[in-house]
Design an enzyme around this catalytic site. Sequence first.
Site, mmCIF file in Angstrom:
data_model
loop_
_atom_site.group_PDB
_atom_site.id
_atom_site.type_symbol
_atom_site.label_atom_id
_atom_site.label_comp_id
_atom_site.label_asym_id
_atom_site.label_seq_id
_atom_site.Cartn_x
_atom_site.Cartn_y
_atom_site.Cartn_z
ATOM 1 N N THR A 27 -7.953 -3.101 -3.399
ATOM 2 C CA THR A 27 -8.536 -3.247 -4.745
ATOM 3 C C THR A 27 -9.693 -4.236 -4.750
ATOM 4 O OG1 THR A 27 -6.481 -2.592 -5.794
ATOM 5 C CG2 THR A 27 -7.952 -3.928 -7.122
ATOM 6 N N SER A 69 -4.354 0.367 0.867
ATOM 7 C CA SER A 69 -3.448 -0.019 1.962
ATOM 8 C C SER A 69 -2.345 1.008 2.173
ATOM 9 C CB SER A 69 -2.887 -1.424 1.752
ATOM 10 O OG SER A 69 -2.151 -1.518 0.563
ATOM 11 N N THR A 102 -3.294 -5.023 -1.578
ATOM 12 C CA THR A 102 -2.124 -5.890 -1.759
ATOM 13 C C THR A 102 -0.798 -5.163 -1.533
ATOM 14 O OG1 THR A 102 -2.036 -5.433 -4.138
ATOM 15 C CG2 THR A 102 -3.320 -7.352 -3.426
ATOM 16 N N ASP A 103 -0.825 -3.825 -1.599
ATOM 17 C CA ASP A 103 0.455 -3.095 -1.526
ATOM 18 C C ASP A 103 1.180 -3.307 -0.197
ATOM 19 O OD1 ASP A 103 -0.035 -2.159 -4.048
ATOM 20 O OD2 ASP A 103 -0.703 -0.179 -3.419
#
Length: 335
Positions: A27, A69, A102-103
Amino acid sequence: MKTETSPPPSAFILPMKQITILTTGGTIAMRADADAGGAIPQLGGADFLAALPRDLAPIRIEAFANLPSAHFSLDDLWNLARRAAALGADDSVAGVVVTHGTDTLDESAYLCDLTIDSPKPIVFTGAMRTVSEIGYEGFANLAAALRVAADDAARNLGTLVVFNDEIHAARDATKTHTTALATFRSPEFGKLGHVYPHAVYIARQPARREFIPATRLEQNVHLLKLGVGMSAALFDFVVESLAARGVVLETLGGGRVPPTWLPSIARAINRGVAVVITSRVGAGWTMDRYGYTGAHHDLVQLGCWFAEGLSGPKARIKLMAALGTTHARDFFATA
Ligand code: ASP
């Protein structure tokens, strides 16, 4: 591989070692796109360089990928860790910053932590809001990560995660909220330090550092989360039909399984499958003194390995790396 470099420092500044930014997408690199029907990775090195303050250490930007990700393969993960390791071994590099979705950031960061033996800071960061949204925090997170990567206080701490001005150890940090900016937390032992406007402050050392000299990642390793009354059929499928080399179980509480799971676990271990126990709770080690069937003592007796407080996804990363050595068992507790 595309690289971009910040303008040379003015003549009166002594030459400094560079910080290399490895961009991978996420993101932090996303912008709304009408054709795609939502945000997709679009920002590149030039966008990051243009937005960063000029008072940082010299920066070199290298595009590793531009992916969400969730699109990372295990080969991508391994190659990213190896590239970060190579940069860590490069004398002209003082530290490395990785921008990442971030995932799955916690998994990539933990793989670097486990498999890179370097005193130099390797710092992961990202963003929860796209550049098209009000309150995009990507450039601020990147600037904070760069300051940490350039700071001597961050050496010998292993791989770090910097978000929202907080500095976390990769082993401890986990994404805890689907949208909050302060999503990365270290639920068990807390953050290592903080990025203040005037200084990078390290308050404590990481609780634990480990190095696994893996030469590859064993990819046939799976993660299952247990629920009450859940049958072991999925576990049997993974062991028998997928011929898993390893399975991580997010067990109940401090390491308990329904009694019906015990024969399946015993069969798997007899076939040479590594069965690693962690908890679905989110913090704390597995360990108990219960005497009932399916409690921790049974898992010890069957020959399970124990991940000592790691989250399920991180225990899987560790097992994949450990099985990429000749002595995987040495990296886990067995009681
Ligand atoms: N979907 C994004 C990713 O992991 C989420 C993020 O970066 O915050 O790539």
